[in-house]
Design an enzyme around this catalytic site. Structure first.
Site, short mmCIF file in Angstrom:
data_model
loop_
_atom_site.label_atom_id
_atom_site.label_comp_id
_atom_site.label_asym_id
_atom_site.label_seq_id
_atom_site.Cartn_x
_atom_site.Cartn_y
_atom_site.Cartn_z
CG ASN A 149 24.87 42.35 -22.42
OD1 ASN A 149 24.91 41.60 -23.41
ND2 ASN A 149 23.85 43.15 -22.20
CD GLN A 177 29.30 43.58 -20.26
OE1 GLN A 177 29.93 43.46 -19.20
NE2 GLN A 177 28.42 44.54 -20.44
CG HIS A 199 30.52 52.98 -20.55
ND1 HIS A 199 29.49 52.40 -19.87
CD2 HIS A 199 30.26 52.77 -21.86
CE1 HIS A 199 28.63 51.89 -20.75
NE2 HIS A 199 29.09 52.09 -21.96
CB CYS A 325 18.68 48.84 -23.05
SG CYS A 325 19.94 47.63 -23.37
N1 PLP Z 1 27.71 45.40 -26.52
C1 PLP Z 1 27.59 44.88 -25.30
C2 PLP Z 1 27.79 43.40 -25.08
C3 PLP Z 1 27.29 45.70 -24.20
O1 PLP Z 1 27.16 45.17 -22.99
C4 PLP Z 1 27.11 47.09 -24.43
C5 PLP Z 1 26.79 47.96 -23.27
O2 PLP Z 1 25.79 48.59 -23.13
C6 PLP Z 1 27.25 47.59 -25.73
C7 PLP Z 1 27.55 46.70 -26.75
C8 PLP Z 1 27.05 49.04 -26.08
O3 PLP Z 1 28.03 49.86 -25.53
P1 PLP Z 1 27.83 51.45 -25.52
O4 PLP Z 1 26.53 51.70 -24.82
O5 PLP Z 1 28.99 51.95 -24.77
O6 PLP Z 1 27.79 51.92 -26.92
#
Ligand code: PLP
Length: 385
Positions: A149, A177, A199, A325
């Site tokens: 990501n 992703q 989302h 984050c």
């Molecule tokens: N895994 C990856 C690679 C992500 O980019 C994200 C996005 O924040 C997540 C997991 C977690 O997704 P969510 O915040 O919808 O639980």
């Protein structure tokens, strides 16, 4: 304003909002109820599950809806580790996974499990020989992301899947992703479990899925009622699930191919503009390799991430200083650290640009001009000091 942070989240598509609104207004029932309202809700749930299963080339029975990829990752990892404790306590992952993979693994380590974090090179890629060396008789789970990501690098999912076909370890893939952007067939790739989140593909927040094949037997993470055929307790978020399915439905094969071409073009537009303007930059990652086309991570030497991001924000362009984050806390990116070492200037001088379905070539033109201006101004200011 131009939004270029689609790896963090995406705007909901009007078709998704319309599908959800209709669901909330007309069919508010609880899918577990046996009366008319319950049956209506249940039928919407079945239909959505089929849509999502079709996208994964699998049966509806293999799809469990969750509260997002974080829950899917936690469930897959922690529940597999416990379920297979007698077969071994070793897990393999990479150093650049999302925190919703790394933090469950750290918890398991504190409980006595052994975790191998495969290192990545400067392209953000693991080596298959490192994987082969790590795999042993006690490995019960391999968890790798489809694509990263922050920098867009891809994991060798097909190669790892092929190697695990004759091994006891289950293979979990965090495809958050990529789901919606790439065509994914878990069964064909030897993937036993897969996570995704609505989302990231113009669907609603707080809803995701965990794909699991027939081989996988794990306890549910949430305990309670018998929803999701006893695999995930709690009244189903039907509006969210219907929105998820509507988002998936929009992105058919044709749309995916078209998007990929468009995103590759956006990256070329930005890198050419910087080159033409004589602005020094480096890509964190390798554009020549197979990668997630919607993510572009740039190192602008001498320019702080914070200053650049703020300048661009004031000019009306939303980009990220890493993952959402990581940028929110002041922690350095664990992804760039794994790629370049903790002393690399790249960690404090890089930005992530990520495109979405609504991004246009005009947006990218305007962004490239603003980026050039901001970098030149910040470099001139630093030189004058
Ligand atoms: N895994 C990856 C690679 C992500 O980019 C994200 C996005 O924040 C997540 C997991 C977690 O997704 P969510 O915040 O919808 O639980």
């Amino acid at each position: 304003h131009v939004y270029l942070d689609n790896a963090a989240t995406t705007p909901m598509h009007p078709d998704v909002v319309a599908a959800m609104t209709e669901q909330m207004n007309a069919d508010f029932g609880n899918a577990s109820s046996t009366h008319y309202y319950g049956r209506q809700a249940h039928s919407a749930l079945d239909k959505a599950r089929q849509t999502v299963a079709d996208a994964l080339h699998t049966d509806a029975a293999n799809v469990v809806f969750t509260g997002g990829a974080t829950e899917s990752n936690n469930t897959a990892i922690i529940r597999t580790a416990y379920a297979r404790r007698d077969q071994g306590m070793h897990i393999i992952t990479s150093a650049i996974e999302h925190l919703s993979v790394l933090n469950p693994l750290r918890r398991l380590e504190s409980e006595g499990f052994r975790v191998t974090y495969l290192p990545v090179d400067e392209n953000g890629e693991i080596s298959v020989s490192d994987f082969d060396a790590a795999l042993d008789d006690e490995t019960t789970l391999v968890t790798l992301m489809w694509g990263n990501n922050e920098v867009g690098s891809r994991m060798p999912i097909d190669k790892v899947g092929a190697r695990l076909r004759n091994h006891q370890a289950w293979f979990h893939v965090d495809a958050t992703q990529a789901f919606g952007l790439e065509d994914i067939n878990p069964a064909a790739l030897g993937i036993n479990m897969l996570s995704a989140s609505a989302h990231k593909l113009n669907g609603p927040k707080g809803v995701g899925l965990l794909y699991r094949d027939d081989q996988v037997h794990i306890q549910p993470f949430l305990l309670g009622g018998e929803q999701e055929t006893k695999r995930r307790a709690g009244t189903e978020n039907i509006p969210g699930i219907v929105g998820f399915a509507a988002a998936v439905q929009r992105l058919d094969k044709h749309a995916k191919a078209e998007l990929e071409d468009r995103y590759v073009g956006f990256t070329r537009q930005i890198t050419s503009a910087l080159t033409d303007a004589g602005v020094e930059f480096h890509v964190n990652g390798n554009l020549e390799h197979e990668r997630l086309p919607h993510v572009l991570n740039l190192w602008l030497p001498g320019v702080s991430t914070y200053a650049l991001q703020t300048n661009l924000d004031l000019a009306g362009f939303a980009v990220s200083g890493g993952s959402a984050c990581t940028a929110g806390s002041l922690e350095p990116s664990h992804v760039l650290t794994a790629m370049f070492g903790e002393d690399s200037p790249r960690i404090a001088e890089s930005i992530r640009i990520s495109y979405g379905t609504v991004t246009t070539a005009e947006d990218i033109d305007a962004f490239a001009a603003a980026l050039i201006k901001a970098v030149q101004r910040l470099r001139a200011r630093a030189a004058a000091k």
